[in-house]
Write a protein that holds these residues in place. Sequence first.
Motif, PDB file in Angstrom:
ATOM      1  N   ASP A  24     -58.379   9.502 -27.809  1.00 45.83           N
ATOM      2  CA  ASP A  24     -57.659   8.910 -26.683  1.00 45.83           C
ATOM      3  C   ASP A  24     -57.710   9.816 -25.459  1.00 45.83           C
ATOM      4  OD1 ASP A  24     -57.026   6.753 -28.220  1.00 45.83           O
ATOM      5  OD2 ASP A  24     -54.953   7.386 -28.609  1.00 45.83           O
ATOM      6  N   LYS A  33     -63.545   0.816 -22.248  1.00 45.35           N
ATOM      7  CA  LYS A  33     -62.851   0.560 -23.506  1.00 45.35           C
ATOM      8  C   LYS A  33     -62.579  -0.937 -23.639  1.00 45.35           C
ATOM      9  CE  LYS A  33     -59.642   3.649 -22.615  1.00 45.35           C
ATOM     10  NZ  LYS A  33     -58.443   4.456 -22.763  1.00 45.35           N
ATOM     11  N   LYS A  35     -60.093  -3.912 -24.924  1.00 49.39           N
ATOM     12  CA  LYS A  35     -58.728  -4.246 -25.324  1.00 49.39           C
ATOM     13  C   LYS A  35     -58.768  -5.028 -26.623  1.00 49.39           C
ATOM     14  CE  LYS A  35     -56.432  -4.413 -20.843  1.00 49.39           C
ATOM     15  NZ  LYS A  35     -55.564  -5.197 -19.968  1.00 49.39           N
ATOM     16  N   TYR A  76     -54.377  -1.460 -25.684  1.00 50.33           N
ATOM     17  CA  TYR A  76     -54.998  -0.372 -26.420  1.00 50.33           C
ATOM     18  C   TYR A  76     -53.975   0.192 -27.393  1.00 50.33           C
ATOM     19  CZ  TYR A  76     -58.224  -0.947 -22.572  1.00 50.33           C
ATOM     20  OH  TYR A  76     -59.088  -1.480 -21.658  1.00 50.33           O
ATOM     21  N   GLU A  79     -53.275   4.045 -27.536  1.00 50.35           N
ATOM     22  CA  GLU A  79     -52.502   4.548 -26.406  1.00 50.35           C
ATOM     23  C   GLU A  79     -51.022   4.222 -26.578  1.00 50.35           C
ATOM     24  OE1 GLU A  79     -55.568   3.594 -26.075  1.00 50.35           O
ATOM     25  OE2 GLU A  79     -56.549   4.630 -24.420  1.00 50.35           O
ATOM     26  N   HIS A 162     -53.136   1.481 -19.111  1.00 52.50           N
ATOM     27  CA  HIS A 162     -53.853   0.879 -20.232  1.00 52.50           C
ATOM     28  C   HIS A 162     -53.116  -0.271 -20.908  1.00 52.50           C
ATOM     29  CE1 HIS A 162     -56.949   3.853 -19.901  1.00 52.50           C
ATOM     30  NE2 HIS A 162     -56.080   4.824 -19.995  1.00 52.50           N
TER      31      HIS A 162
END
Length: 192
Positions: A24, A33, A35, A76, A79, A162
């Motif tokens: 991360d 990235k 989702k 994410y 996160e 994020h």
Amino acid sequence: EQFLDNSVKKANLLTSSMSNTIDDFRSFFKTNKIKEQFDLHDSIEDSLELIDSTYKYHEIKLIKNYLDKHILINGYKNEFSQALLNLLNNAKDALSNVDLENKEVVISLYIENKNAIIDICDNAGGISPLVINKIFDPYFTTKYDYGTGIGLYMTEEMLRIHLNGSISVLNDTYFYEGIEYTGAKFTIKIAL
């Protein structure tokens, strides 16, 4: 044998989480990235499993107050888990520095105005009014002997960038089993 099996499972979960945390941080500012849809309840439970032994060691009671379960969001997952672990570890640190008979952290999950809300309340007495507005600033710390001041800043950034979310804090009083407690209340809000 069962104790050993549980310990191995927790160790594997912890090392996997640590590996994800490293990834991360490595990919925090990458824009490529993907989702994913994940369940907030399940993610919270996974995070609580990671800190369970630490809370037991520090004699901190964890109270779960899930008014709504199985809230799916797009974002994410790693996160979110890292942000939650930062808050739970900060609550543990705050409670470790006070002399209380009943140390508690209450985590709540519910939906309000088309937002998923996660509240994390401790009974460590709250945050000084002199610094409460600075705690999300980079490099600001109240843990002068070991803090870097980056944890809450990164938590806010992860949630905002994020997960299309936000975080706020206030000192709050709550009742549990007829006893009044005062402490910090962190509120995560994620748009559904």
